[in-house]
Write a protein that holds these residues in place. Sequence first.
Motif, PDB file in Angstrom:
ATOM      1  N   ALA A  33     -17.498  41.156 -42.994  1.00  0.00           N
ATOM      2  CA  ALA A  33     -16.526  40.596 -43.931  1.00  0.00           C
ATOM      3  C   ALA A  33     -16.507  39.098 -43.637  1.00  0.00           C
ATOM      4  O   ALA A  33     -17.026  38.677 -42.599  1.00  0.00           O
ATOM      5  CB  ALA A  33     -15.157  41.219 -43.694  1.00  0.00           C
ATOM      6  N   PRO A  34     -15.942  38.282 -44.533  1.00  0.00           N
ATOM      7  CA  PRO A  34     -15.944  36.843 -44.246  1.00  0.00           C
ATOM      8  C   PRO A  34     -15.303  36.569 -42.884  1.00  0.00           C
ATOM      9  O   PRO A  34     -14.154  36.938 -42.650  1.00  0.00           O
ATOM     10  CB  PRO A  34     -15.099  36.264 -45.378  1.00  0.00           C
ATOM     11  N   GLY A  35     -16.065  35.967 -41.987  1.00  0.00           N
ATOM     12  CA  GLY A  35     -15.532  35.617 -40.683  1.00  0.00           C
ATOM     13  C   GLY A  35     -15.637  36.716 -39.649  1.00  0.00           C
ATOM     14  O   GLY A  35     -15.356  36.490 -38.491  1.00  0.00           O
ATOM     15  N   VAL A  36     -16.022  37.933 -40.030  1.00  0.00           N
ATOM     16  CA  VAL A  36     -16.150  39.031 -39.068  1.00  0.00           C
ATOM     17  C   VAL A  36     -17.623  39.381 -38.934  1.00  0.00           C
ATOM     18  O   VAL A  36     -18.252  39.786 -39.909  1.00  0.00           O
ATOM     19  CB  VAL A  36     -15.369  40.277 -39.534  1.00  0.00           C
ATOM     20  N   HIS A  40     -22.127  38.223 -32.673  1.00  0.00           N
ATOM     21  CA  HIS A  40     -22.066  36.789 -32.896  1.00  0.00           C
ATOM     22  C   HIS A  40     -22.684  36.094 -31.700  1.00  0.00           C
ATOM     23  O   HIS A  40     -22.231  36.295 -30.573  1.00  0.00           O
ATOM     24  CB  HIS A  40     -20.609  36.356 -33.082  1.00  0.00           C
ATOM     25  N   ALA A  45     -18.884  26.425 -31.844  1.00  0.00           N
ATOM     26  CA  ALA A  45     -17.473  26.463 -31.451  1.00  0.00           C
ATOM     27  C   ALA A  45     -17.305  27.145 -30.102  1.00  0.00           C
ATOM     28  O   ALA A  45     -16.584  26.660 -29.228  1.00  0.00           O
ATOM     29  CB  ALA A  45     -16.663  27.204 -32.507  1.00  0.00           C
ATOM     30  N   ALA A  48     -18.501  24.988 -27.319  1.00  0.00           N
ATOM     31  CA  ALA A  48     -17.572  23.901 -27.020  1.00  0.00           C
ATOM     32  C   ALA A  48     -16.364  24.426 -26.250  1.00  0.00           C
ATOM     33  O   ALA A  48     -15.847  23.767 -25.356  1.00  0.00           O
ATOM     34  CB  ALA A  48     -17.115  23.238 -28.316  1.00  0.00           C
ATOM     35  N   ASP A 153       5.381  29.874 -16.829  1.00  0.00           N
ATOM     36  CA  ASP A 153       4.636  30.203 -18.037  1.00  0.00           C
ATOM     37  C   ASP A 153       5.609  30.988 -18.917  1.00  0.00           C
ATOM     38  O   ASP A 153       5.836  32.168 -18.707  1.00  0.00           O
ATOM     39  CB  ASP A 153       3.424  31.052 -17.652  1.00  0.00           C
ATOM     40  N   HIS A 155       5.514  32.058 -21.825  1.00  0.00           N
ATOM     41  CA  HIS A 155       5.003  33.173 -22.618  1.00  0.00           C
ATOM     42  C   HIS A 155       5.016  34.462 -21.810  1.00  0.00           C
ATOM     43  O   HIS A 155       4.922  35.536 -22.368  1.00  0.00           O
ATOM     44  CB  HIS A 155       3.588  32.867 -23.106  1.00  0.00           C
ATOM     45  N   ARG A 156       5.100  34.359 -20.491  1.00  0.00           N
ATOM     46  CA  ARG A 156       5.137  35.554 -19.649  1.00  0.00           C
ATOM     47  C   ARG A 156       6.535  35.867 -19.164  1.00  0.00           C
ATOM     48  O   ARG A 156       6.790  36.979 -18.721  1.00  0.00           O
ATOM     49  CB  ARG A 156       4.244  35.348 -18.422  1.00  0.00           C
ATOM     50  N   PRO A 184       8.930  17.770 -28.220  1.00  0.00           N
ATOM     51  CA  PRO A 184       7.509  18.118 -28.290  1.00  0.00           C
ATOM     52  C   PRO A 184       6.854  18.114 -26.910  1.00  0.00           C
ATOM     53  O   PRO A 184       5.816  18.738 -26.723  1.00  0.00           O
ATOM     54  CB  PRO A 184       6.905  17.038 -29.189  1.00  0.00           C
ATOM     55  N   PRO A 187       8.341  22.663 -24.861  1.00  0.00           N
ATOM     56  CA  PRO A 187       8.955  23.738 -25.628  1.00  0.00           C
ATOM     57  C   PRO A 187       9.904  24.522 -24.736  1.00  0.00           C
ATOM     58  O   PRO A 187       9.587  24.806 -23.588  1.00  0.00           O
ATOM     59  CB  PRO A 187       7.772  24.610 -26.036  1.00  0.00           C
ATOM     60  N   ARG A 188      11.088  24.811 -25.263  1.00  0.00           N
ATOM     61  CA  ARG A 188      12.032  25.610 -24.463  1.00  0.00           C
ATOM     62  C   ARG A 188      12.848  26.476 -25.391  1.00  0.00           C
ATOM     63  O   ARG A 188      13.054  26.142 -26.557  1.00  0.00           O
ATOM     64  CB  ARG A 188      12.923  24.718 -23.609  1.00  0.00           C
TER      65      ARG A 188
ATOM     66  N   ARG B  54      -8.541  34.066 -38.798  1.00  0.00           N
ATOM     67  CA  ARG B  54      -8.511  35.289 -37.999  1.00  0.00           C
ATOM     68  C   ARG B  54      -8.256  35.015 -36.523  1.00  0.00           C
ATOM     69  O   ARG B  54      -7.675  35.827 -35.832  1.00  0.00           O
ATOM     70  CB  ARG B  54      -9.853  36.008 -38.125  1.00  0.00           C
ATOM     71  N   CYS B 119      10.554  27.977 -30.124  1.00  0.00           N
ATOM     72  CA  CYS B 119      10.571  27.151 -28.920  1.00  0.00           C
ATOM     73  C   CYS B 119       9.833  25.834 -29.116  1.00  0.00           C
ATOM     74  O   CYS B 119      10.258  24.800 -28.616  1.00  0.00           O
ATOM     75  CB  CYS B 119       9.932  27.897 -27.752  1.00  0.00           C
TER      76      CYS B 119
END
Lengths: 263, 136
Positions: A33-36, A40, A45, A48, A153, A155-156, A184, A187-188, B54, B119
């Motif tokens: 599908a497009p992008g899948v 690969h 990308a 990099a 962290d 996010h954890r 900026p 973030p909190r 995606r 956040c």
Amino acid sequence: MSEDASATRTLSRRRFLGRCLGAGTAAAGLLLAPGVWLLHGGGAAAAAADGEPGPDRTRSSPRSPRWGLLIDTQRCSAECSACIDACQEENGWPEPEHPQQDPQWIRKVTVRGPGDSERSLPMLCQHCQNPPCASVCPTRATFRRADGIVLVDKHRCIGCRYCMIACPFQVRFMPQRPVAEASPNHPRGKGAAEGCTLCVHRVDRGQQPACVERCAADGHGALLFGDLNDPGSALSEALRDYGGAPLRSDLGLAARVHYRGLS
Amino acid sequence: MKRFEGWLWGGGAAVALFAVIGFIALLGDRGAAPPVLPEPQGEACLLEAEQMRREHADWLSDRMHTAVRLGERDPARSLQACVDCHAVPAAQRAPEQPPMAFCRDCHTYTGVSIGCFQCHNERPKGDLAELGGVLP
């Protein structure tokens, strides 16, 4: 004869499978599908993003910096709050409504010594080498970077507050009300532990923490930031020449923030 | 064969029910047109649009890990860089329109909740400069 025949058949099947695999690899860009892609082969990308295999920066080496801070309590004045203002502006935390609950990444504390001597000093995360906040963290959200900066962290972080209880300096905080608008730079949000980051975003750019800069400009030049691993840095020299010790060295935390003029 | 007849009928009924429900679900989606997203300010994105659509969540999570844990910051690939390019500048913003309508509109359309801007700040650098660096 029959053995020979079966050997030939086995070989040809193996060769057949090998060719199938070869053909599959050749059609590495099979588009579903497009992008899948089925397979690969990396591409620009991915190359990099991977970059060069650099040194492992999760582990400290003797040559990596070890950031530290020296606070000269003889220079720090009780009336001055330059470091606090700078921290609030840089990291976007508001003036606390309830000082017992609301975040104060850096606050002024008055300590009484032997006799009647009183000293005012800024209290912030001490960036311990053996941080109790990190050892109690059940999700390893709190961690010590290779250069000695103790961070969360977010996010954890699950907001369990263990780190706030473990910290002997009470410099870990938890926003308990919704945060209006985060800076900026940092973030909190409500429910994720936070504390002084030693202005890690500035340090990674090669700048000094905001409190140190402001103290030198508007305050009394009581804060000195530098690399403890570099014997030639101004911080190492000042520690060598005039001394300075972490708070509560009896706890064995090996804090990176040193205070001079207490004792 | 007769032994399996009941099973075949049951299976057939299940497939038919699935097809009918799917068809009705598709009928409900007829009126939903994809949102028209605000134009980005920059020239080109870091990845092809299809790939970014995606993979942006994994990409951001990976960048976050590298920046926070390892201290290897790359301002051009940070969330702030996304915001600076994709946010609607204050002057062009409709009332009640969030700066990152680009993210929010698409997430609303696809029904995926977006937690980033609970956040993280969603104002672009230009906005902040107009405010004099002081947040309201």
